[in-house]
Every structure is written in structure tokens, then in C-alpha cells.
Design a protein around this motif. Structure first.
Motif, PDB file in Angstrom:
ATOM      1  N   SER A 274     -11.332  -6.491  -4.613  1.00  0.00           N
ATOM      2  CA  SER A 274      -9.660  -5.787  -4.975  1.00  0.00           C
ATOM      3  C   SER A 274      -8.535  -7.202  -5.688  1.00  0.00           C
ATOM      4  O   SER A 274      -7.967  -7.306  -5.735  1.00  0.00           O
ATOM      5  CB  SER A 274      -9.094  -4.876  -3.679  1.00  0.00           C
ATOM      6  OG  SER A 274      -9.877  -3.825  -4.017  1.00  0.00           O
TER       7      SER A 274
ATOM      8  N   PRO B 255      -4.766  -2.773  -5.689  1.00  0.00           N
ATOM      9  CA  PRO B 255      -4.417  -2.372  -4.467  1.00  0.00           C
ATOM     10  C   PRO B 255      -5.757  -2.114  -3.092  1.00  0.00           C
ATOM     11  O   PRO B 255      -6.171  -1.698  -3.545  1.00  0.00           O
ATOM     12  CB  PRO B 255      -3.264  -1.252  -4.289  1.00  0.00           C
ATOM     13  CG  PRO B 255      -3.170  -0.699  -6.215  1.00  0.00           C
ATOM     14  CD  PRO B 255      -4.276  -2.163  -6.919  1.00  0.00           C
ATOM     15  N   VAL B 256      -5.559  -3.137  -1.708  1.00  0.00           N
ATOM     16  CA  VAL B 256      -6.208  -2.568  -1.294  1.00  0.00           C
ATOM     17  C   VAL B 256      -5.254  -2.295  -0.208  1.00  0.00           C
ATOM     18  O   VAL B 256      -4.454  -2.560   0.526  1.00  0.00           O
ATOM     19  CB  VAL B 256      -7.019  -4.207  -0.647  1.00  0.00           C
ATOM     20  CG1 VAL B 256      -6.529  -5.142  -0.182  1.00  0.00           C
ATOM     21  CG2 VAL B 256      -7.513  -3.700  -0.303  1.00  0.00           C
ATOM     22  N   SER B 257      -6.692  -0.759   0.396  1.00  0.00           N
ATOM     23  CA  SER B 257      -5.912  -0.151   2.296  1.00  0.00           C
ATOM     24  C   SER B 257      -6.019  -1.509   3.037  1.00  0.00           C
ATOM     25  O   SER B 257      -7.521  -2.305   3.251  1.00  0.00           O
ATOM     26  CB  SER B 257      -6.416   0.946   2.081  1.00  0.00           C
ATOM     27  OG  SER B 257      -6.158   0.989   3.818  1.00  0.00           O
TER      28      SER B 257
ATOM     29  N   ALA C  60      -6.055  -0.259   6.407  1.00  0.00           N
ATOM     30  CA  ALA C  60      -6.253   1.017   7.476  1.00  0.00           C
ATOM     31  C   ALA C  60      -7.490   0.224   7.638  1.00  0.00           C
ATOM     32  O   ALA C  60      -8.347  -0.384   6.503  1.00  0.00           O
ATOM     33  CB  ALA C  60      -6.201   2.226   7.206  1.00  0.00           C
TER      34      ALA C  60
END
Length: 219
Positions: free
Chosen positions: A122, A128-130, A132
Motif C-alpha cells: 500500500s 490508503p491503508v487502514s 485498524a
């Protein structure tokens, strides 16, 4: 007499008793992890591999070569290497290497590689990378109170504006996941041994974020 026998049993099996105490302190809520011995559950809910897990991770064959490739790509990446996601990818690589060196064949090596690869790719692509933390098959939640602190720090706007506070936070999250894997394997004492470093990283992140807040107030 029962008390004397219990004390004697602990004296004869000190590690087992210490592990039981450690298990209690970890705040584990997963009932399947709390069962050991012949009564332990071994179904999918308890972490048995399912087709989805196999489809995702079975392709990771040569973990040593894969980790070396990920490390090289992470190091060659242009731009800031001290941000949250770069640090998290590195900590996942380190976690995979540690588990691999310990001959951990339960699937955590592959899961850690998967997390490192997802973040690294990513970053390379600029997608975009989470932030979470995923639910992993070989990881159970430990110390919910520390996870609350993690989430409190992550939610503080000062952390976004303070890159120096991000690496210790990211690594604390990965370390807590490693502790959760230790607990999943019923290595409760091993899980607890990771906690001082987790706490120190969280303390460092919070202190740096506060310093950034104070600097902004006085600017």
C-alpha cells in the motif's frame, strides 16, 4: 489439607501455577483460550484453519525469502520512514522473524508476513491503508485495558501532527498482537513478558504527543 496440597502442587509445578496467574492477569475473554488439556476446543471458532485462511496464507511458502524481500522493499521506499505505517510494517516483519526463529508453525508467521506485505504494498502504491488491527486466526485479545490506551492515543489529534509519537504506538500494537498469539498458544507467561515493552512504547508515544501539544500551545 486442601490448601496444603494446593501449595505443594504449586511448589512442584511452579511454572504451571505462574502461568495460571499470568492467564488471569491478561484479561482474556475468549472462552476457547481459557480451556486447556482434554477439554480444549479445536474447532474453527477456536482458531482451526479454515479454507479462507488457507487461500490467503498458504501461498507463503519460503518465509525467509519473503521476509528478506519485504525488508528490502521497505528500506528502499522513498520519503519519511518514521511514520506510523512504515514502523508498523517493520514491526510485523520483526514479529514474523521472531516467530520463525522460534519454529512457530501455527500460522502466525504467515499472518505477520501478510500484514507486513499489505502495508508495504500500500505504501509503495500510495493507496490508503487502514490503521485498524485485524482479527487474526492465531491471535486472541489480551489486556483490553492496554488496547483502550492504544485507541485513546490513536484518537488524539496530536499524534497525527507528531510523527515521532507514531512508531512506538505502531510497535506497541504489534507487540500486543504477539502477546495475543502467545496467549492463543496457551503461553500465558510468555504473553505477559511482552507487556513491559508494550507499556513503555505506549508511555513513550503518549509523552511525545503531549510534548507536541505543549509546543503547539506555546508557538
Amino acid at each position: 489439607m486442601k490448601l496444603q496440597l494446593a501449595t505443594l502442587a504449586c511448589a512442584l509445578a511452579l511454572t504451571g501455577c505462574a502461568d495460571h496467574v499470568a492467564r488471569e492477569r491478561l484479561g482474556i475473554e475468549d472462552a476457547s483460550v481459557l480451556k486447556t488439556g482434554f477439554g480444549a476446543i479445536q474447532d474453527e471458532a477456536a482458531g482451526a484453519a479454515n479454507p479462507q485462511w488457507v487461500d490467503t496464507y498458504a501461498s507463503i511458502k519460503n518465509s525467509r525469502a519473503t521476509l528478506a524481500l519485504l525488508q528490502a522493499r521497505l528500506e528502499q521506499m522513498p520519503g519519511d520512514k518514521t511514520n506510523y505505517f512504515h514502523a508498523k510494517a517493520q514491526c510485523w516483519i520483526d514479529a514474523a522473524r521472531e516467530a520463525r526463529a522460534a519454529h512457530d508453525d501455527w500460522g502466525f508467521v504467515e499472518e505477520a508476513i501478510g500484514q507486513a506485505a499489505m502495508i508495504t504494498l500500500s505504501l509503495e502504491r500510495g493507496t490508503p491503508v487502514s490503521a485498524a488491527n485485524p482479527a487474526l486466526r492465531t491471535v486472541s485479545t489480551v489486556r483490553p485495558d492496554l488496547w483502550e490506551i492504544v485507541n485513546t492515543i490513536k484518537a488524539d489529534s496530536a499524534v497525527v501532527r507528531c510523527p515521532q509519537a507514531q512508531p512506538p504506538l505502531a510497535c506497541a500494537e504489534v507487540e500486543l498482537m504477539q502477546a495475543g498469539h502467545d496467549a492463543w498458544m496457551r503461553g500465558f507467561s510468555n504473553a505477559e513478558k511482552r507487556l513491559p515493552e508494550v507499556q513503555q512504547n505506549l508511555r513513550t508515544s503518549a509523552e511525545i504527543a503531549q510534548q507536541c501539544k505543549d509546543a503547539l500551545r506555546t508557538a
